[in-house]
Scaffold this motif. Structure first.
Motif, PDB file in Angstrom:
ATOM      1  N   MET A  31     -38.512 -18.091 -13.322  1.00 17.30           N
ATOM      2  CA  MET A  31     -39.926 -18.164 -13.710  1.00 17.30           C
ATOM      3  C   MET A  31     -40.085 -18.926 -15.022  1.00 17.30           C
ATOM      4  O   MET A  31     -41.035 -19.687 -15.189  1.00 17.30           O
ATOM      5  CB  MET A  31     -40.524 -16.762 -13.824  1.00 17.30           C
ATOM      6  N   TYR A  46     -47.013 -15.729 -15.445  1.00 15.63           N
ATOM      7  CA  TYR A  46     -46.964 -14.337 -14.973  1.00 15.63           C
ATOM      8  C   TYR A  46     -48.361 -13.753 -14.811  1.00 15.63           C
ATOM      9  O   TYR A  46     -48.579 -12.875 -13.980  1.00 15.63           O
ATOM     10  CB  TYR A  46     -46.140 -13.463 -15.931  1.00 15.63           C
ATOM     11  N   SER A  51     -44.682 -12.763  -9.704  1.00 18.66           N
ATOM     12  CA  SER A  51     -43.301 -13.106  -9.358  1.00 18.66           C
ATOM     13  C   SER A  51     -43.272 -14.455  -8.661  1.00 18.66           C
ATOM     14  O   SER A  51     -44.307 -14.968  -8.224  1.00 18.66           O
ATOM     15  CB  SER A  51     -42.709 -12.037  -8.430  1.00 18.66           C
ATOM     16  N   LYS A  52     -42.071 -15.022  -8.560  1.00 18.65           N
ATOM     17  CA  LYS A  52     -41.911 -16.275  -7.810  1.00 18.65           C
ATOM     18  C   LYS A  52     -42.311 -16.075  -6.355  1.00 18.65           C
ATOM     19  O   LYS A  52     -42.871 -16.965  -5.730  1.00 18.65           O
ATOM     20  CB  LYS A  52     -40.454 -16.749  -7.854  1.00 18.65           C
ATOM     21  N   GLN A  53     -42.004 -14.894  -5.814  1.00 23.75           N
ATOM     22  CA  GLN A  53     -42.339 -14.629  -4.416  1.00 23.75           C
ATOM     23  C   GLN A  53     -43.849 -14.707  -4.187  1.00 23.75           C
ATOM     24  O   GLN A  53     -44.285 -15.154  -3.129  1.00 23.75           O
ATOM     25  CB  GLN A  53     -41.814 -13.258  -3.974  1.00 23.75           C
ATOM     26  N   ASP A  54     -44.630 -14.265  -5.184  1.00 23.42           N
ATOM     27  CA  ASP A  54     -46.085 -14.345  -5.043  1.00 23.42           C
ATOM     28  C   ASP A  54     -46.557 -15.796  -4.997  1.00 23.42           C
ATOM     29  O   ASP A  54     -47.453 -16.142  -4.231  1.00 23.42           O
ATOM     30  CB  ASP A  54     -46.778 -13.590  -6.179  1.00 23.42           C
TER      31      ASP A  54
END
Length: 197
Positions: A31, A46, A51-54
């Motif tokens: 991130m 953020y 998160s990166k997944q989001d």
């Protein structure tokens, strides 16, 4: 900042994030590195994406929403042919090749809940695609579901394969149209599969 400038900034940042993921791989990008690459602070990133997944989820969801919108435009006009659906996929792939690659390659990096939501969205897209291009298909059940899945995979993968061959655009599109139309015509009629089901 006006809305047009915000949209332009979002598109530019989305494209830069996609390029970084494509270059290094989604799992290899932190991130902090992503924030730096996008010209943001980690805290700002953020704030928008926990998160990166989001972020990955949003990018893949956006692609399937675009694909569904392409099909819905044709449903409203009642005039969209399979050739026009193929051309629309080709154009969207030319505009967003990295997003297609990310959707295929890195969907497994999503959380199980996100994967389930993307799976449902993809199924909605495949169902709409088949309903649109083959409203009178004689296939039923699992054979019909499998046909929708294969056609969607072809439409989403063939542009990358053909564009990599460096054919002129018109020739690549014509070849894609020929391959898809020829490959599914008999299947959608269900002539040979109905005897096996």
């Amino acid at each position: 900042m006006n809305a047009a400038l915000r949209c332009a900034n979002f598109d530019e940042r989305r494209d830069r994030a996609l390029a970084l993921f494509a270059e290094k791989g989604f799992g290899q990008v932190s991130m902090r590195e992503l924030a730096s690459h996008l010209g943001l602070t980690a805290g700002s990133l953020y704030h928008h994406f926990p998160s990166k997944q989001d972020l990955l989820y949003d990018l893949i969801e956006e692609l399937y929403e675009e694909l569904l919108a392409t099909l819905n435009q044709g449903r409203r006009s009642h005039q969209q042919t399979l050739a026009q659906v193929i051309a629309a996929h080709w154009a969207l792939h030319a505009e967003r090749p990295l997003q297609f690659r990310l959707a295929e390659r890195d969907q497994c990096c999503l959380t199980p809940e996100q994967q389930a939501r993307i799976g449902a969205l993809r199924q909605e897209y495949e169902t709409a695609l088949l309903r649109h291009i083959a409203p009178k298909a004689t296939l039923r059940g699992k054979a019909l579901t499998a046909t929708a899945h294969v056609i969607a995979n072809l439409l989403n993968s063939l542009p990358a394969w053909l564009q990599a061959s460096q054919l002129p655009q018109a020739q690549g599109l014509a070849l894609m149209e020929s391959m898809v139309l020829g490959g599914i015509e008999r299947t959608l009629r269900g002539e040979s599969l109905n005897t096996m089901v």
